[in-house]
Design a protein around this motif. Structure first.
Motif, PDB file in Angstrom:
ATOM      1  N   ASP A 137       0.752  -1.166  -0.111  1.00 27.57           N
ATOM      2  CA  ASP A 137       0.068  -0.031   0.148  1.00 27.57           C
ATOM      3  C   ASP A 137       0.805   1.272  -0.076  1.00 27.57           C
ATOM      4  O   ASP A 137       2.011   1.173   0.008  1.00 27.57           O
ATOM      5  N   ALA A 138       0.296   2.279   0.027  1.00 27.71           N
ATOM      6  CA  ALA A 138       1.031   3.753  -0.167  1.00 27.71           C
ATOM      7  C   ALA A 138       1.790   3.825   1.251  1.00 27.71           C
ATOM      8  O   ALA A 138       2.651   4.735   0.996  1.00 27.71           O
ATOM      9  N   ALA A 139       1.654   3.380   2.122  1.00 27.44           N
ATOM     10  CA  ALA A 139       2.664   3.412   3.389  1.00 27.44           C
ATOM     11  C   ALA A 139       3.588   2.396   3.368  1.00 27.44           C
ATOM     12  O   ALA A 139       4.301   2.189   4.372  1.00 27.44           O
ATOM     13  N   SER A 140       3.775   1.663   2.047  1.00 28.04           N
ATOM     14  CA  SER A 140       4.602   0.454   2.054  1.00 28.04           C
ATOM     15  C   SER A 140       4.502  -0.612   3.077  1.00 28.04           C
ATOM     16  O   SER A 140       5.409  -1.199   3.392  1.00 28.04           O
ATOM     17  N   VAL A 141       3.251  -0.873   3.251  1.00 29.37           N
ATOM     18  CA  VAL A 141       2.785  -2.062   4.204  1.00 29.37           C
ATOM     19  C   VAL A 141       2.566  -3.370   3.328  1.00 29.37           C
ATOM     20  O   VAL A 141       1.880  -3.010   2.370  1.00 29.37           O
TER      21      VAL A 141
ATOM     22  N   ASP B  99       1.209   0.101  -4.771  1.00 24.90           N
ATOM     23  CA  ASP B  99       0.464   1.337  -4.885  1.00 24.90           C
ATOM     24  C   ASP B  99       1.593   2.295  -5.443  1.00 24.90           C
ATOM     25  O   ASP B  99       2.815   2.076  -5.437  1.00 24.90           O
ATOM     26  N   ARG B 100       1.079   3.367  -6.297  1.00 26.31           N
ATOM     27  CA  ARG B 100       2.085   4.390  -6.838  1.00 26.31           C
ATOM     28  C   ARG B 100       2.847   4.874  -5.810  1.00 26.31           C
ATOM     29  O   ARG B 100       3.924   5.410  -6.188  1.00 26.31           O
ATOM     30  N   LYS B 101       2.584   5.090  -4.648  1.00 24.16           N
ATOM     31  CA  LYS B 101       3.340   5.906  -3.641  1.00 24.16           C
ATOM     32  C   LYS B 101       4.190   5.042  -2.653  1.00 24.16           C
ATOM     33  O   LYS B 101       4.938   5.389  -1.741  1.00 24.16           O
ATOM     34  N   ALA B 102       4.046   3.642  -3.002  1.00 23.41           N
ATOM     35  CA  ALA B 102       4.979   2.682  -2.260  1.00 23.41           C
ATOM     36  C   ALA B 102       6.513   2.999  -2.509  1.00 23.41           C
ATOM     37  O   ALA B 102       6.838   3.384  -3.695  1.00 23.41           O
ATOM     38  N   ARG B 103       7.185   2.687  -1.387  1.00 24.33           N
ATOM     39  CA  ARG B 103       8.745   2.624  -1.585  1.00 24.33           C
ATOM     40  C   ARG B 103       9.193   1.778  -2.468  1.00 24.33           C
ATOM     41  O   ARG B 103       8.893   0.587  -2.418  1.00 24.33           O
ATOM     42  N   TYR B 104      10.144   1.949  -3.498  1.00 27.39           N
ATOM     43  CA  TYR B 104      10.887   1.126  -4.212  1.00 27.39           C
ATOM     44  C   TYR B 104      11.480  -0.082  -3.558  1.00 27.39           C
ATOM     45  O   TYR B 104      11.184  -1.073  -4.066  1.00 27.39           O
TER      46      TYR B 104
ATOM     47  N   SER C 251       0.048  -2.088 -13.328  1.00 24.02           N
ATOM     48  CA  SER C 251       1.112  -1.198 -13.629  1.00 24.02           C
ATOM     49  C   SER C 251       0.539  -0.084 -14.517  1.00 24.02           C
ATOM     50  O   SER C 251       1.349   1.122 -14.712  1.00 24.02           O
ATOM     51  N   GLU C 252      -0.721   0.006 -14.983  1.00 24.38           N
ATOM     52  CA  GLU C 252      -1.436   1.240 -15.738  1.00 24.38           C
ATOM     53  C   GLU C 252      -1.252   2.574 -14.806  1.00 24.38           C
ATOM     54  O   GLU C 252      -1.296   3.650 -15.440  1.00 24.38           O
ATOM     55  N   GLN C 253      -1.251   2.495 -13.624  1.00 25.63           N
ATOM     56  CA  GLN C 253      -1.452   3.674 -12.788  1.00 25.63           C
ATOM     57  C   GLN C 253       0.080   4.281 -12.699  1.00 25.63           C
ATOM     58  O   GLN C 253       0.096   5.395 -12.551  1.00 25.63           O
ATOM     59  N   PHE C 254       1.125   3.694 -13.557  1.00 25.43           N
ATOM     60  CA  PHE C 254       2.353   4.186 -13.094  1.00 25.43           C
ATOM     61  C   PHE C 254       2.699   5.082 -14.703  1.00 25.43           C
ATOM     62  O   PHE C 254       3.572   5.595 -14.877  1.00 25.43           O
ATOM     63  N   VAL C 255       1.635   5.012 -15.809  1.00 24.14           N
ATOM     64  CA  VAL C 255       1.696   5.359 -17.110  1.00 24.14           C
ATOM     65  C   VAL C 255       1.242   6.855 -16.936  1.00 24.14           C
ATOM     66  O   VAL C 255       0.181   6.956 -16.338  1.00 24.14           O
ATOM     67  N   ARG C 256       1.919   7.883 -17.182  1.00 22.76           N
ATOM     68  CA  ARG C 256       1.647   9.250 -17.244  1.00 22.76           C
ATOM     69  C   ARG C 256       0.891   9.647 -18.477  1.00 22.76           C
ATOM     70  O   ARG C 256       1.057   9.317 -19.458  1.00 22.76           O
TER      71      ARG C 256
END
Length: 145
Positions: free
Chosen positions: A73-77, A112-117, A140-145
């Motif tokens: 998730d966005a908090a990298s959990v 999630d897009r905001k998760a740490r790599y 992965s479509e969420q990463f396409v701008r």
């Protein structure tokens, strides 16, 4: 009165002076003709392998593969089928148990897009190291701008 020799004269070049530059146009013409002759004389190489391929389409598999969802998730959990995991050891223990099964499940990793790599890369590295072979990144479509 002193006379100057013609060699000592450093004035502009005379029109009747010999040219010392080499004319390369005939050389280029000869090289192009040789190149064309070489291209024409080389036999055409046919690299083909005759294979007897099966015809028709295979029947669809009757068994649907089991899908294991791992979300970050966005908090990298890391979430294992919706259940939050607190440590990486817990994730690796569950992955090792799934890798030992006779038919491994498909692992769908949804970062999630905001998760740490680093967290996503650690999940992929653990899955590969522990022997899970059916891994896919979903969403992965969420990463396409």
């Amino acid at each position: 009165m002193r006379r100057h020799s013609p060699k000592a004269h450093r004035g502009p070049a005379r029109d009747d002076a010999p040219l010392v530059d080499i004319n390369t146009t005939p050389l280029i013409d000869v090289m192009l003709v040789l190149l064309i002759m070489l291209i024409i004389t080389i036999p055409i190489q046919l690299h083909s392998v005759n294979l007897n391929m099966p015809t028709g389409s295979p029947p669809p598999s009757a068994l649907k593969p089991e899908v294991l969802r791992i979300d970050v998730d966005a908090a990298s959990v890391v979430l294992w089928d919706g259940e939050a995991l607190t440590t990486r050891e817990e994730l690796e223990r569950r992955m090792a148990r799934e890798a030992e099964r006779a038919v491994q499940p498909e692992v769908h990793l949804r970062p999630d897009r905001k998760a740490r790599y680093e967290v996503v890369a650690a999940v992929l590295a653990s899955a590969q190291r522990l022997g899970l072979s059916k891994i896919g990144v979903v969403g992965s479509e969420q990463f396409v701008r």
